[in-house]
Design a protein around this motif. Structure first.
Motif, mmCIF file in Angstrom:
data_model
loop_
_atom_site.group_PDB
_atom_site.id
_atom_site.type_symbol
_atom_site.label_atom_id
_atom_site.label_comp_id
_atom_site.label_asym_id
_atom_site.label_seq_id
_atom_site.Cartn_x
_atom_site.Cartn_y
_atom_site.Cartn_z
ATOM 1 N N VAL A 319 -17.110 79.819 11.323
ATOM 2 C CA VAL A 319 -16.590 81.057 10.732
ATOM 3 C C VAL A 319 -17.256 81.314 9.384
ATOM 4 O O VAL A 319 -17.627 82.453 9.050
ATOM 5 N N GLN A 320 -17.410 80.257 8.596
ATOM 6 C CA GLN A 320 -18.062 80.425 7.303
ATOM 7 C C GLN A 320 -19.511 80.886 7.474
ATOM 8 O O GLN A 320 -20.017 81.714 6.697
ATOM 9 N N CYS A 321 -20.183 80.363 8.501
ATOM 10 C CA CYS A 321 -21.545 80.812 8.781
ATOM 11 C C CYS A 321 -21.565 82.300 9.123
ATOM 12 O O CYS A 321 -22.427 83.072 8.646
ATOM 13 N N PHE A 322 -20.648 82.720 9.953
ATOM 14 C CA PHE A 322 -20.576 84.130 10.325
ATOM 15 C C PHE A 322 -20.289 85.012 9.120
ATOM 16 O O PHE A 322 -20.814 86.124 9.006
ATOM 17 N N LEU A 323 -19.420 84.532 8.217
ATOM 18 C CA LEU A 323 -19.117 85.321 7.017
ATOM 19 C C LEU A 323 -20.359 85.507 6.155
ATOM 20 O O LEU A 323 -20.573 86.570 5.551
ATOM 21 N N ILE A 324 -21.195 84.471 6.121
ATOM 22 C CA ILE A 324 -22.458 84.603 5.384
ATOM 23 C C ILE A 324 -23.369 85.624 6.074
ATOM 24 O O ILE A 324 -24.008 86.472 5.435
ATOM 25 N N LEU A 325 -23.392 85.558 7.406
ATOM 26 C CA LEU A 325 -24.231 86.495 8.157
ATOM 27 C C LEU A 325 -23.706 87.916 8.062
ATOM 28 O O LEU A 325 -24.500 88.872 8.061
ATOM 29 N N VAL A 326 -22.380 88.082 7.992
ATOM 30 C CA VAL A 326 -21.827 89.422 7.819
ATOM 31 C C VAL A 326 -22.307 90.020 6.513
ATOM 32 O O VAL A 326 -22.597 91.221 6.399
ATOM 33 N N HIS A 327 -22.403 89.192 5.521
ATOM 34 C CA HIS A 327 -22.853 89.675 4.213
ATOM 35 C C HIS A 327 -24.340 90.003 4.210
ATOM 36 O O HIS A 327 -24.763 90.983 3.572
ATOM 37 N N SER A 328 -25.113 89.221 4.941
ATOM 38 C CA SER A 328 -26.568 89.390 4.865
ATOM 39 C C SER A 328 -27.150 90.182 6.042
ATOM 40 O O SER A 328 -28.192 90.825 5.891
ATOM 41 N N ASN A 329 -26.496 90.138 7.208
ATOM 42 C CA ASN A 329 -27.030 90.792 8.409
ATOM 43 C C ASN A 329 -25.922 91.524 9.141
ATOM 44 O O ASN A 329 -25.656 91.279 10.331
ATOM 45 N N THR A 330 -25.235 92.423 8.442
ATOM 46 C CA THR A 330 -24.031 93.048 8.995
ATOM 47 C C THR A 330 -24.343 93.823 10.259
ATOM 48 O O THR A 330 -23.693 93.652 11.300
ATOM 49 N N GLY A 331 -25.291 94.704 10.199
ATOM 50 C CA GLY A 331 -25.592 95.553 11.353
ATOM 51 C C GLY A 331 -26.030 94.763 12.561
ATOM 52 O O GLY A 331 -25.562 95.003 13.687
ATOM 53 N N ASP A 332 -26.954 93.829 12.365
ATOM 54 C CA ASP A 332 -27.435 93.015 13.488
ATOM 55 C C ASP A 332 -26.295 92.216 14.118
ATOM 56 O O ASP A 332 -26.215 92.096 15.355
ATOM 57 N N LEU A 333 -25.439 91.693 13.277
ATOM 58 C CA LEU A 333 -24.336 90.879 13.805
ATOM 59 C C LEU A 333 -23.372 91.725 14.610
ATOM 60 O O LEU A 333 -22.923 91.329 15.692
ATOM 61 N N LEU A 334 -23.007 92.921 14.107
ATOM 62 C CA LEU A 334 -22.066 93.776 14.836
ATOM 63 C C LEU A 334 -22.677 94.270 16.144
ATOM 64 O O LEU A 334 -21.968 94.409 17.156
ATOM 65 N N GLU A 335 -23.979 94.572 16.141
ATOM 66 C CA GLU A 335 -24.626 94.946 17.410
ATOM 67 C C GLU A 335 -24.544 93.786 18.410
ATOM 68 O O GLU A 335 -24.305 93.996 19.600
ATOM 69 N N PHE A 336 -24.751 92.594 17.907
ATOM 70 C CA PHE A 336 -24.646 91.427 18.789
ATOM 71 C C PHE A 336 -23.222 91.302 19.336
ATOM 72 O O PHE A 336 -23.018 91.053 20.527
ATOM 73 N N PHE A 337 -22.228 91.504 18.464
ATOM 74 C CA PHE A 337 -20.830 91.414 18.906
ATOM 75 C C PHE A 337 -20.509 92.480 19.949
ATOM 76 O O PHE A 337 -19.834 92.215 20.943
ATOM 77 N N GLU A 338 -20.994 93.698 19.732
ATOM 78 C CA GLU A 338 -20.720 94.780 20.687
ATOM 79 C C GLU A 338 -21.307 94.448 22.041
ATOM 80 O O GLU A 338 -20.684 94.658 23.086
ATOM 81 N N GLU A 339 -22.524 93.921 22.031
ATOM 82 C CA GLU A 339 -23.168 93.541 23.281
ATOM 83 C C GLU A 339 -22.382 92.437 23.989
ATOM 84 O O GLU A 339 -22.195 92.477 25.210
ATOM 85 N N GLN A 340 -21.875 91.464 23.206
ATOM 86 C CA GLN A 340 -21.141 90.362 23.816
ATOM 87 C C GLN A 340 -19.768 90.792 24.331
ATOM 88 O O GLN A 340 -19.327 90.335 25.393
ATOM 89 N N VAL A 341 -19.088 91.694 23.610
ATOM 90 C CA VAL A 341 -17.767 92.160 24.040
ATOM 91 C C VAL A 341 -17.858 92.915 25.351
ATOM 92 O O VAL A 341 -16.928 92.886 26.165
ATOM 93 N N ARG A 342 -18.978 93.600 25.570
ATOM 94 C CA ARG A 342 -19.137 94.369 26.820
ATOM 95 C C ARG A 342 -19.260 93.461 28.038
ATOM 96 O O ARG A 342 -19.189 93.933 29.171
#
Length: 1605
Positions: A319-342
């Motif tokens: 979770v801490q790793c993801f929080l760092i990635l949210v701060h540095s790569n927000t858009g890429d991470l959310l696109e990845f999440f959207e793809e995975q949720v589908r």
């Protein structure tokens, strides 16, 4: 624990205590302890070394100042043991810990010591590397200057490492060195020395890391793998700060990701990855897209892992790793999440939503720019019915709502999702489509509760929320599936409206727009109907009801513009009770209906009212028929119709309601409510519709439809109920002209037709018909009564309807209470009886008697309840019972107080008399309950209404057998005070009434007494006689409890009004005597007689006392009871004891005791036996009663023939009739017991035997002594008083009384305190004279007193020694009474202990000679005292009498020797002590050793052995004394004690054995032979054996002499 104990062994002092001492002394002491401990290192085993190093670690960490020599020595030893391969690893590790801890005190020395063993191209010890690593970790600032040298050296060593442990140690060193350098590079300004070249340091790390990754990652063991993984993150993070090394560093990230194979290493991998991502974010390093996506996938697997090996620590790191990635790569991470949720994978969706929730909770600022993407991700899973996904979605939405992460255009769907999930879970729980398990129900409930929790905690004013929520939330107000969320929904809407109102007041309005876009909002009529119906729940304390009222207050402009001013005035009044306790449902409904009525009048819009009516009809199907909401809905519908001005619409609606009544739920209750409330303004229309419907019911077509088409129409019973409610709700002025024609007559017609079978009228047993008929009549009566106050109206149908009601009551069974018909009929009769015209008295009495019989004669409530088949039946019966009695009480109350004639009121109360004296508890209870209901809260009564007779009727039942009876009786008594209008007295009685719950009869009587005290003051004198008559009759007829209570009331009222009843006193007594023949048969009633006479004695004490003293002795039970009653009464007993003492004193003046005097003593016994205090009278009573006992010793007193009078003898009483002394003793015993209770005396050591001694002429003097010892001397005033009185006894002419007084003072003389306070000097001389008296008992007591002077006043003994010695010595010559001799010996012993040899020189010889004469006395006490006295004489022997005393000892030697085994062990002990004291006079010192051995024995030695040793000693030392023993032995052969005879024989045996031949020839052999022959014939076996042994010894010695010759 073992280690801790050894730690204290090495450091015996308290370390924590030493720390608080002054620094200098502390450092010296600690250093000394350390040196001592270190010197033991080489001597201890491995376990000891472990304890020492653990202890040293604690010392080092807890002390800031250590001696330098101690530090250096510890560094030396720790380094040596750390590097010693022969030591166990644990010791080496502990030594390393000590070495690292020492760096805090002297870092340079420690580093120097470690570096000395860390040399280039030499493979160091494993623990040396670990120590360097730990120093770098713990002391970064100090380690950096040494880092370049250390890393250079380490580069030459890693190539030499072959062992796994060394490789692992180098990896740990790389890890800690990388962390230290990373910290220095990023915070170099915080370090105290110039900036160093960071690239040089990172180059060394680069070389080491590259070598390890190239060489050691091939075929590595799991331990090496973990060590490299741990070092990977810090090393790569350090290398990322250099652009030239970033590509190299990122190139090794995939290797780290590929190690995710083992759950044991996953955490360290994720931890290293977090360190790398943190550094990448910090240095803004671009991560390649492929690597980034691989990281996303790996981390998602960590979060979404549901296996059993899942680690919470690993998940937290991910979770801490993801929080760092949210701060540095927000858009890429959310696109990845959207793809995975589908992908529709449940675990992925749950994990993704959980992380997004954590990110939002962490307030990640960059995430707010991508909020639409987050909402889109959630919407993808909205159609997922998985419980876990729904829960995760709701939790994410909850966080978004709390933090304001909702976008106005897209956020509404998320709010809708909350409501939809609540409705879905509720439907799945209540009406599931497919079978569900208990686990499914729990899960669905959790979703439901979460939905509720989200709305409960939602803040609608958070940034952007008002635009999302308003006005779309209104769409959830009306649908029924969202009822559970209404409290929170109302609260949110209210907050939004209040915020808008505040903005408008502050001129900052943003104007909430009533525009929902594509959402369809409810109409204003829908909102008003829904909110009004929900508001009724506020009466039950439900939050949604309160919220509905609050919401109404906030939205009048939304409902209708005309309501703004009206609701501002009315709704705050509605909210007032909701701030405290809720209103009752009926009252609350009336308030809401009034609000509705006023609102409709204010709106004054025909179409609007019609639409509201239609809306009420539409919402009808949405509620349960039994619910409070639906019942209110009926009333609201009727109220709306009553306010509608369109007559045709109202008429049409009413017809449809009547025809389609079955569609309303409970058709009767619905039509009654609707038509009744509609009749408030449209009574004529309602009656017209009902009349038309009745006509239609008669038609064949209507009956045909009901029969063949199943149309369920209203029945006659329904119409009866509707007519009654219409009358109740109708306008009063319009009702009276038409009530009998248009309402009563149709009801009677409908009822009569329902009771006809084939044209014949019969009583219909249909309870439904009876109930609705009585209810309808009641409602009509109430309506007429209310209208009657406006107009003078006579109700002509009154008698007819009363007849119908009585018929219903008569037909009810008298053995059960299963139907409420009786209850409802009583209510109807009550309201009918209030209407004009009034009935005659006889009719009212008949009506009341019929009603009373219908309830009072029922079986007990418990019996009726047992008839119930179920718990509901039993509860229903109990409910009906309470309501029926309440109705009956109110009926009687109405009838009693409707007349102005007090006699008629009394007549009605007299109807209950037969049940008040009933033997059945339940009938008494019901009668009193009815009386209380008649009287309570009644403040008006006819003039000249008497409360006295009623008080006598009710009061006795305050102590009845059942608590309920007692409480109702107290209520009835209190009700009489309502008639007197005395609120203060009522309050006092109420407080007393609470105690009647107690089952303790004493408490009940106490309460009755206190109630009588309050009530008695207000009973008119002229009513006292009537009250007494009723009370006395109650005592005759009621149970014992009530009879006793009645007596308490009478006695208390006589006491309260005694002064004012002087004229009535004789009449009162005559009334008591009149009832005595019956009352005497009851024991409790007789106690009433006693108390009555006690009250008379309050005024005439002297006459009562004289009369009672003339009764014959001994007093019978009745007379004793009277004395006790007089003594127990508070007023007479103050003077009663004094009067009796005066009579006793006057009766003893003539030094005799007549029967009257004995009677006084018996009376005193009865009085004192009640426990009255006697402190002030004790001294005189003690003296008088002792005097009386001494006068009556041995006397007989003639008593009256028992046949001449009736009396009941108590057990043991006849034996006392002729013994006045025992009667007197019993009185003194009673007085003494009371004195003990008051602390004036103490318990006697003789117990009850004291009184036997005291009353016997032979032991009276001993009893007086025992009695004197029981008087406590510390009560000085009491003791001096007794002594002053008893001093007169010493000079009395009565010899018996002089003995009594002398015996008393003989004990008193030994009390030192009394010598100081009392005048005992005169007593001393009087007693001395008494010692010469001819009466031996008097002499004995006098001598005892003289001896006790030695205990009480030693000074007086020395001062009067001649007088005392002469008197006491003379007592030794009184040979006829051993008691006098024994007393004289005891007195001499006490006196001689205080005198010297000179003081007794003149009397010494006489005392010795007389004392010796009593060694062989038959009385044990005399012998014992003689031996004890002789021992004392040995100490008083002066030079003058030493020879004399020695000769007397020789003469007494035989007594000493034989009585060592006296039958009395105490005498043997005394004899031994006396012999020990006399041995010095004999000159045979060896006897001391013999006697000491005899004393030291644990068990009594055999006398034969002792005699043998004694004679052996004497034969050697003192032949003369042995001969004296022999010559005196013959006298003891004829002793009466077997032990003495046996001892004499054994002593003779020992003498013969040890005597010399010359002495043996001197023996009188014939005398000795004859004596031994006689003892051989002794009846005692032990004597025979001793004599036989002595004879054999004698013959043997004789043969020896013959042979020698």
């Amino acid at each position: 624990m073992k280690r801790l104990i050894k730690f204290h062994n090495y450091f015996p002092g308290n370390i924590s205590a030493k720390i608080s001492v002054s620094p200098f002394g502390y450092v010296v002491e600690i250093s000394r302890d350390i040196h001592i401990t270190l010197s033991m290192l080489d001597k201890e085993d491995n376990e000891g070394k472990e304890d020492i190093y653990s202890s040293l670690t604690i010392i080092i960490q807890n002390n800031g100042n250590l001696n330098n020599s101690a530090i250096q020595r510890m560094i030396f030893h720790a380094s040596k043991d750390m590097r010693n391969n022969e030591n166990p690893r644990e010791i080496r590790m502990l030594a390393g810990e000590v070495l690292v801890s020492l760096a805090e005190h002297d870092f340079n020395s420690v580093m120097d010591e470690v570096q000395r063993h860390f040399k280039i191209l030499e493979l160091p010890d494993e623990f040396t590397v670990l120590a360097l690593a730990e120093l770098a970790h713990s002391y970064v600032s100090e380690s950096i200057p040494f880092m370049t040298m250390t890393l250079l050296t380490m580069q030459t060593m890693v190539r030499l490492a072959e062992e796994e442990r060394m490789k692992e140690a180098f990896c740990i060193a790389l890890q800690n060195f990388s962390k230290a350098i990373y910290k220095y590079i990023n915070h170099w300004e915080d370090f105290p020395y110039p900036k160093m070249n960071a690239n040089r340091l990172s180059d060394k790390i680069y070389m080491l890391f590259r070598f390890i990754m190239d060489k050691w990652t091939i075929n590595m063991t799991p331990e090496i793998n973990i060590a490299i993984i741990k070092a990977h993150g810090p090393a790569v993070s350090l290398l990322l700060h250099r652009e030239d090394l970033q590509e190299f560093a990122l190139h090794h990230v995939p290797w780290l990701l590929t190690q995710l194979k083992n759950p044991e290493t996953d955490f360290y991998i994720t931890q290293s990855l977090r360190q790398i991502l943190t550094a990448a974010d910090f240095y803004d390093v671009y991560i390649p897209k492929g690597t980034k996506r691989c990281i996303f996938s790996i981390l998602q697997q960590q979060i979404c892992d549901i296996s059993e090996t899942r680690s919470n620590e690993n998940e937290n790191e991910a979770v801490q790793c993801f929080l760092i990635l949210v701060h540095s790569n927000t858009g890429d991470l959310l696109e990845f999440f959207e793809e995975q949720v589908r992908t529709c994978d449940e675990c992925i969706r749950v994990g993704t939503f959980s992380f997004l929730k954590s990110a939002i909770d962490a307030y990640e600022p960059r995430l707010r720019d991508y909020i639409i993407m987050v909402e889109r991700i959630i919407k993808i899973a909205m159609d997922d019915f998985s419980i876990k996904v729904r829960t995760a979605s709701l939790l994410l939405i909850q966080s978004m709502c709390e933090k304001g992460y909702l976008e106005a255009s897209e956020g509404w769907q998320l709010i809708e999702y909350i409501f939809f999930q609540f409705a879905l879970s509720r439907r799945n729980m209540l009406d599931p489509i497919k079978p569900v398990t208990p686990e499914d129900l729990i899960a669905e409930n959790s979703v439901l509760q979460l939905s509720v929790e989200i709305l409960r905690g939602m803040d609608p004013l958070v940034n952007g929320m008002p635009q999302v929520l308003w006005p779309k939330l209104l769409t959830f107000v009306v649908p029924l599936e969202y009822c559970g969320l209404l409290p929170y929904l109302f609260n949110i809407l209210r907050i939004l409206l209040m915020a808008e109102e505040q903005k408008q007041n502050g001129e900052e309005s943003t104007a909430l727009v009533i525009s929902a876009g594509p959402v369809k909002l409810p109409s204003t009529q829908q909102l008003l109907a829904r909110l009004l119906v929900i508001a009724v729940l506020a009466s039950e304390g439900q939050p949604c009801g309160t919220g509905a009222v609050g919401l109404l207050k906030s939205m009048p402009n939304i409902i209708h513009p005309n309501l703004i001013d009206l609701w501002k005035e009315l709704i705050p009044k509605l909210l007032l009770p909701l701030e405290g306790n809720c209103y009752k449902v009926a009252l609350w409904e009336d308030m809401l209906l009034e609000l509705l009525r006023e609102s409709l009048w204010k709106i004054n819009d025909r179409n609007w009212s019609i639409q509201l009516t239609q809306e009420f009809m539409l919402q009808m199907e949405g509620y349960n028929d039994n619910s409070i909401e639906k019942k209110f809905l009926w009333k609201a519908l009727g109220t709306t119709l009553s306010c509608c001005q369109d007559v045709n619409f109202v008429s049409t609606q009413l017809k449809e309601i009547i025809v389609n009544a079955a569609q309303l739920g409970y058709q009767r209750e619905a039509t009654v409510s609707i038509l009744g409330y509609c009749a408030k303004n449209h009574m004529d229309i309602v009656l017209k519709v009902l009349k038309a419907y009745q006509e239609e019911m008669k038609s064949f077509a209507s009956r045909f439809k009901s029969l063949f088409y199943g149309n369920k129409s209203l029945s006659k019973i329904d119409l009866i109920a509707i007519y009654g409610h219409v009358a109740l709700q109708a306008p009063k002025r319009q009702l009276l002209p038409i009530v009998e024609k248009d309402i009563v007559t149709p009801i009677l017609t409908l009822y009569t037709s329902s009771c006809q079978v084939l044209g014949i009228t019969v009583l219909n047993k249909n309870i439904d018909l009876q109930m609705n008929f009585t209810k309808s009549i009641t409602e009509i009566s109430i309506a007429v009564r209310e209208a009657e106050e406006l107009l003078n109206f006579n109700f002509s149908h009154k008698e007819v309807l009363l007849g119908h009601m009585l018929d219903l009551i008569r037909e009810e069974p008298m053995d059960s209470l299963a139907s409420p018909v009786r209850w409802k009929a009583l209510i109807a009769i009550r309201w009918l009886s209030k209407l004009k015209p009034q009935l005659p008295l006889n009719d009212n009495l008949n009506l009341l008697e019929e009603s009373l019989r219908s309830l009072v004669l029922l079986p007990p409530l418990t019996e009726m309840i047992e008839d119930g088949q179920s718990d509901e039946d039993k509860a229903h019966i109990q409910f009906l019972y309470g309501r029926s009695l309440d109705a009956l009480g109110k009926l009687m109350r109405t009838l009693v107080w409707s007349t102005l004639d007090p006699e008629e009121c009394q007549e009605m109360f007299n109807l209950l008399r037969i049940w008040l004296v009933s033997s059945k508890e339940w009938e008494r209870e019901r009668a009193l309950q009815i009386c209380s209901k008649v009287l309570i809260n009644c403040y008006h009564s006819p003039d000249r209404f008497k409360i006295g007779p009623l008080l006598g009727l009710f009061a006795p039942h305050c102590c009845d057998t059942l608590p309920t009876i007692r409480l109702w009786a107290a209520d009835a008594v209190i009700g009489l005070f309502f008639l007197q209008d005395m609120p203060q007295e009522i309050e006092k009685l109420r407080r007393l009434q609470e105690g009647l719950h107690s089952t303790d009869t004493q408490v009940q009587l106490w309460i009755a007494s206190n109630m009588a005290k309050i009530v008695g003051k207000f009973i008119p004198n002229e009513e006292i006689q009537a009250f007494l008559e009723e009370s006395l009759e109650s005592m005759e007829n009621l149970n014992p409890e009530c009879s006793k209570a009645s007596s308490i009331w009478v006695i208390t009222i006589l006491k309260e009004q005694g002064d004012t009843l002087k004229k009535e006193l004789l009449d009162i007594l005559s009334s008591i005597y009149h009832h005595m023949p019956i009352l005497r048969l009851k024991e409790q009633s007789f106690s009433f007689v006693l108390q009555a006479i006690t009250q008379i004695a309050n005024f005439h004490l002297e006459e009562v006392v004289c009369n009672l003293l003339n009764k014959p002795l001994p007093f019978d039970r009745d007379i004793k009871a009277l004395w006790k009653a007089l003594a127990q009464d508070g007023c007479p007993n103050i003077h009663l004891l004094r009067a009796l003492m005066d009579k006793l004193e006057s009766g003893l003046d003539n030094e005799g005791a007549e029967s009257e005097t004995i009677a006084v003593a018996c009376a005193i016994y009865e009085v004192v036996n009640t426990g009255i205090p006697i402190r002030d009278s004790y001294a005189e009573l003690f003296y008088l009663l002792l005097k009386l006992i001494s006068y009556t010793l041995g006397r007989k007193m003639p008593t009256q023939n028992t046949a001449e009078r009736r009396r009941i003898m108590q057990q043991g009483q006849r034996a006392q009739d002729g013994d006045p002394c025992r009667l007197s003793t019993t009185t003194l015993r009673c007085v003494q017991n009371q004195a003990i209770k008051e602390g004036l005396a103490k318990e006697s050591e003789e117990g009850d035997n004291l009184w036997n001694l005291l009353s016997s002429p032979h032991s009276h003097h001993l009893g007086v002594c025992v009695l004197a010892r029981s008087v406590v001397v510390w009560q000085q005033d009491i003791m001096i008083g007794i002594m002053e009185h008893m001093f007169l006894s010493l000079s009395s002419t009565s010899e018996a009384f002089r003995i009594t007084g002398t015996a008393f003072f003989s004990e008193v003389m030994k009390e030192p305190l009394l010598w100081k306070q009392g005048n005992l000097r005169e007593v001393l001389f009087v007693i001395d004279q008494s010692a010469w008296d001819t009466n031996t008992i008097l002499r004995q007591m006098a001598i005892r007193g003289l001896g006790n002077v030695a205990l009480g006043s030693p000074q007086k003994v020395k001062k009067n020694k001649q007088m005392l010695l002469e008197t006491v010595i003379r007592g030794l010559y009184h040979l006829t009474r051993t008691e006098v001799i024994c007393e004289s010996l005891k007195a001499l012993k006490k006196i001689l202990e205080l005198l010297s040899d000179r003081d007794v020189s003149f009397y010494f010889k006489e005392i010795v000679l007389q004392t010796r004469t009593f060694f062989e006395d038959e009385q044990d006490d005399v012998r014992l005292t003689a031996f004890l006295l002789f021992e004392d004489l040995a100490s008083l022997t002066g030079k003058r009498w030493k020879m004399f005393f020695t000769e007397e000892i020789k003469k007494s030697m035989i007594s000493f020797v034989l009585h060592l085994w006296d039958p009395n062990p105490k005498i043997g002990t005394a004899c031994r002590d006396a012999l020990a004291a006399c041995i010095p006079f004999l000159g045979v010192q060896d006897l001391h050793a013999l006697l000491d051995r005899f004393v030291d024995c644990q068990e009594m030695p055999k006398n034969r052995e002792f005699y043998k040793d004694l004679c052996m000693k004497l034969a050697k030392k003192n032949q003369d004394l042995l001969w004296i023993l022999h010559t005196h032995t013959f006298a003891y052969f004829n002793s009466s004690w077997e032990g003495i005879r046996s001892g004499a024989a054994k002593l003779t045996d020992a003498i013969i054995q040890n005597v010399t031949p010359q002495f043996l020839e001197m023996l009188d052999r014939e005398q000795l032979d004859s004596c031994l022959q006689a003892l051989r014939e002794d009846p005692c076996v032990s004597v025979q054996r001793a004599a036989e042994a002595a004879m054999q010894t004698f013959l043997r010695r004789c043969r020896e002499i013959s042979n020698h010759s």
